[in-house]
Design a protein around this motif. Structure first.
Motif, PDB file in Angstrom:
ATOM      1  N   GLY A  73     -12.614   0.638   8.150  1.00 57.40           N
ATOM      2  CA  GLY A  73     -11.341   0.813   7.463  1.00 57.40           C
ATOM      3  C   GLY A  73     -11.472   1.048   5.981  1.00 57.40           C
ATOM      4  O   GLY A  73     -10.491   0.970   5.254  1.00 57.40           O
ATOM      5  N   GLN A  74     -12.673   1.328   5.498  1.00 59.81           N
ATOM      6  CA  GLN A  74     -12.865   1.522   4.069  1.00 59.81           C
ATOM      7  C   GLN A  74     -12.574   2.953   3.631  1.00 59.81           C
ATOM      8  O   GLN A  74     -12.334   3.188   2.456  1.00 59.81           O
ATOM      9  CB  GLN A  74     -14.289   1.137   3.683  1.00 59.81           C
ATOM     10  N   ILE A  75     -12.611   3.882   4.556  1.00 56.61           N
ATOM     11  CA  ILE A  75     -12.265   5.263   4.237  1.00 56.61           C
ATOM     12  C   ILE A  75     -11.428   5.830   5.371  1.00 56.61           C
ATOM     13  O   ILE A  75     -11.420   5.313   6.483  1.00 56.61           O
ATOM     14  CB  ILE A  75     -13.501   6.164   4.002  1.00 56.61           C
ATOM     15  N   ARG A  76     -10.737   6.909   5.059  1.00 57.50           N
ATOM     16  CA  ARG A  76     -10.012   7.675   6.068  1.00 57.50           C
ATOM     17  C   ARG A  76     -10.444   9.123   5.900  1.00 57.50           C
ATOM     18  O   ARG A  76     -10.496   9.623   4.777  1.00 57.50           O
ATOM     19  CB  ARG A  76      -8.493   7.588   5.895  1.00 57.50           C
ATOM     20  N   ASN A  86     -11.157   1.267  -3.581  1.00 54.60           N
ATOM     21  CA  ASN A  86     -11.921   0.045  -3.807  1.00 54.60           C
ATOM     22  C   ASN A  86     -10.991  -1.168  -3.880  1.00 54.60           C
ATOM     23  O   ASN A  86     -11.428  -2.271  -4.137  1.00 54.60           O
ATOM     24  CB  ASN A  86     -12.754   0.162  -5.084  1.00 54.60           C
ATOM     25  N   GLY A  87      -9.698  -0.938  -3.676  1.00 53.88           N
ATOM     26  CA  GLY A  87      -8.722  -2.020  -3.686  1.00 53.88           C
ATOM     27  C   GLY A  87      -8.249  -2.423  -5.066  1.00 53.88           C
ATOM     28  O   GLY A  87      -7.433  -3.335  -5.198  1.00 53.88           O
ATOM     29  N   LYS A 123      -0.984   0.693   3.263  1.00 57.20           N
ATOM     30  CA  LYS A 123      -0.577  -0.434   4.127  1.00 57.20           C
ATOM     31  C   LYS A 123      -1.671  -1.490   4.210  1.00 57.20           C
ATOM     32  O   LYS A 123      -1.394  -2.691   4.202  1.00 57.20           O
ATOM     33  CB  LYS A 123      -0.268   0.076   5.538  1.00 57.20           C
ATOM     34  N   GLN A 124      -2.928  -1.036   4.311  1.00 56.34           N
ATOM     35  CA  GLN A 124      -4.053  -1.977   4.413  1.00 56.34           C
ATOM     36  C   GLN A 124      -4.070  -2.930   3.222  1.00 56.34           C
ATOM     37  O   GLN A 124      -4.290  -4.129   3.375  1.00 56.34           O
ATOM     38  CB  GLN A 124      -5.371  -1.210   4.503  1.00 56.34           C
ATOM     39  N   TYR A 125      -3.851  -2.393   2.021  1.00 53.56           N
ATOM     40  CA  TYR A 125      -3.876  -3.217   0.812  1.00 53.56           C
ATOM     41  C   TYR A 125      -2.490  -3.771   0.455  1.00 53.56           C
ATOM     42  O   TYR A 125      -2.368  -4.561  -0.468  1.00 53.56           O
ATOM     43  CB  TYR A 125      -4.436  -2.414  -0.365  1.00 53.56           C
ATOM     44  N   ASN A 126      -1.456  -3.295   1.159  1.00 60.33           N
ATOM     45  CA  ASN A 126      -0.072  -3.700   0.916  1.00 60.33           C
ATOM     46  C   ASN A 126       0.300  -3.543  -0.563  1.00 60.33           C
ATOM     47  O   ASN A 126       0.863  -4.450  -1.183  1.00 60.33           O
ATOM     48  CB  ASN A 126       0.177  -5.129   1.394  1.00 60.33           C
ATOM     49  N   GLN A 127      -0.070  -2.383  -1.110  1.00 61.42           N
ATOM     50  CA  GLN A 127       0.213  -2.071  -2.512  1.00 61.42           C
ATOM     51  C   GLN A 127       0.586  -0.604  -2.625  1.00 61.42           C
ATOM     52  O   GLN A 127       0.012   0.237  -1.948  1.00 61.42           O
ATOM     53  CB  GLN A 127      -1.029  -2.298  -3.378  1.00 61.42           C
ATOM     54  N   TYR A 128       1.520  -0.300  -3.493  1.00 60.92           N
ATOM     55  CA  TYR A 128       1.854   1.094  -3.761  1.00 60.92           C
ATOM     56  C   TYR A 128       0.659   1.741  -4.466  1.00 60.92           C
ATOM     57  O   TYR A 128      -0.106   1.064  -5.167  1.00 60.92           O
ATOM     58  CB  TYR A 128       3.071   1.216  -4.659  1.00 60.92           C
ATOM     59  N   ALA A 129       0.518   3.068  -4.308  1.00 63.76           N
ATOM     60  CA  ALA A 129      -0.624   3.774  -4.903  1.00 63.76           C
ATOM     61  C   ALA A 129      -0.148   5.044  -5.603  1.00 63.76           C
ATOM     62  O   ALA A 129       0.804   5.700  -5.149  1.00 63.76           O
ATOM     63  CB  ALA A 129      -1.631   4.148  -3.815  1.00 63.76           C
ATOM     64  N   TYR A 130      -0.837   5.396  -6.684  1.00 61.91           N
ATOM     65  CA  TYR A 130      -0.566   6.674  -7.345  1.00 61.91           C
ATOM     66  C   TYR A 130      -1.097   7.813  -6.493  1.00 61.91           C
ATOM     67  O   TYR A 130      -2.117   7.689  -5.814  1.00 61.91           O
ATOM     68  CB  TYR A 130      -1.265   6.742  -8.709  1.00 61.91           C
ATOM     69  N   ASP A 174       5.615   2.767   3.267  1.00 64.14           N
ATOM     70  CA  ASP A 174       6.093   3.528   4.424  1.00 64.14           C
ATOM     71  C   ASP A 174       5.668   4.997   4.363  1.00 64.14           C
ATOM     72  O   ASP A 174       6.051   5.794   5.210  1.00 64.14           O
ATOM     73  CB  ASP A 174       7.614   3.414   4.572  1.00 64.14           C
ATOM     74  N   GLY A 175       4.881   5.351   3.333  1.00 62.06           N
ATOM     75  CA  GLY A 175       4.378   6.711   3.199  1.00 62.06           C
ATOM     76  C   GLY A 175       5.278   7.646   2.417  1.00 62.06           C
ATOM     77  O   GLY A 175       4.914   8.792   2.163  1.00 62.06           O
TER      78      GLY A 175
END
Length: 192
Positions: A73-76, A86-87, A123-130, A174-175
């Protein structure tokens, strides 16, 4: 876009060609006896075979590493793109700089499958991302960070709404996307 393993293989081939050129083996291109050879010599057969075996072994090893990282689960991986995090959280400029430092750029979804892969990390980190998307000169007009216009989007309902004040784009869990100021710390997700 080439995958990370493709870049490594190209680099190894270029290095090999350069090394052989310095040893009076000018490389694979321009080999005498091959149409379009131009009279230049290539590596002897035994070196060509060793190079092929080395590249094949490296490619196999990289594919195994990619598979292991994907399984953990570290990459897609989607098509030729690899998305990884890297979280850690940072502002937009720092996130972009971090990705570029490692030979990538900020994750930039260009279709639904890529958007889903990035969303899975969010979702994995439950954080919004740029995302690698910024507002252009015209308020409300967003572009990829390379300056090209968007050909895919997944805006949250009633977004973007910053009217020139929120120049960066974040992904919700939610993407969907939201325009956001660039100085807020968000999850760093890179694409390679």
């Amino acid at each position: 876009m080439l995958s990370y393993s493709s870049y490594i293989l190209i680099g190894l081939a270029a290095l090999s060609v350069t090394c052989h050129a310095e040893n009076n083996y000018p490389g694979i291109f321009g080999v005498p006896g091959i149409p379009g050879g131009g009279g230049l010599r290539g590596p002897p057969d035994f070196l060509a075979a060793q190079l092929y075996n080395a590249v094949s072994n490296l490619q196999h090893g990289l594919l195994q590493l990619e598979a292991a990282l994907t399984l953990n689960g570290q990459i897609r991986k989607v098509g030729q793109k690899i998305f990884a995090s890297n979280g850690k959280r940072a502002d937009f400029a720092t996130s972009l700089r971090t990705c570029e430092q490692f030979g990538g750029t900020l994750a930039t979804p260009k279709n639904e499958a890529e958007n889903k892969a990035i969303m899975d990390i969010v979702k994995q980190y439950n954080q919004y991302a740029y995302l690698g998307i910024r507002e252009g000169e015209t308020p409300g007009q967003f572009k990829y960070i390379n300056g090209m216009p968007l050909d895919y989007s997944n805006w949250h309902q009633n977004k973007p709404d910053g009217k020139g004040k929120e120049k960066c784009v974040e992904m919700y869990t939610d993407g969907t996307w939201n325009d956001r100021s660039c100085n807020v710390n968000r999850l760093t997700i890179c694409e390679f």
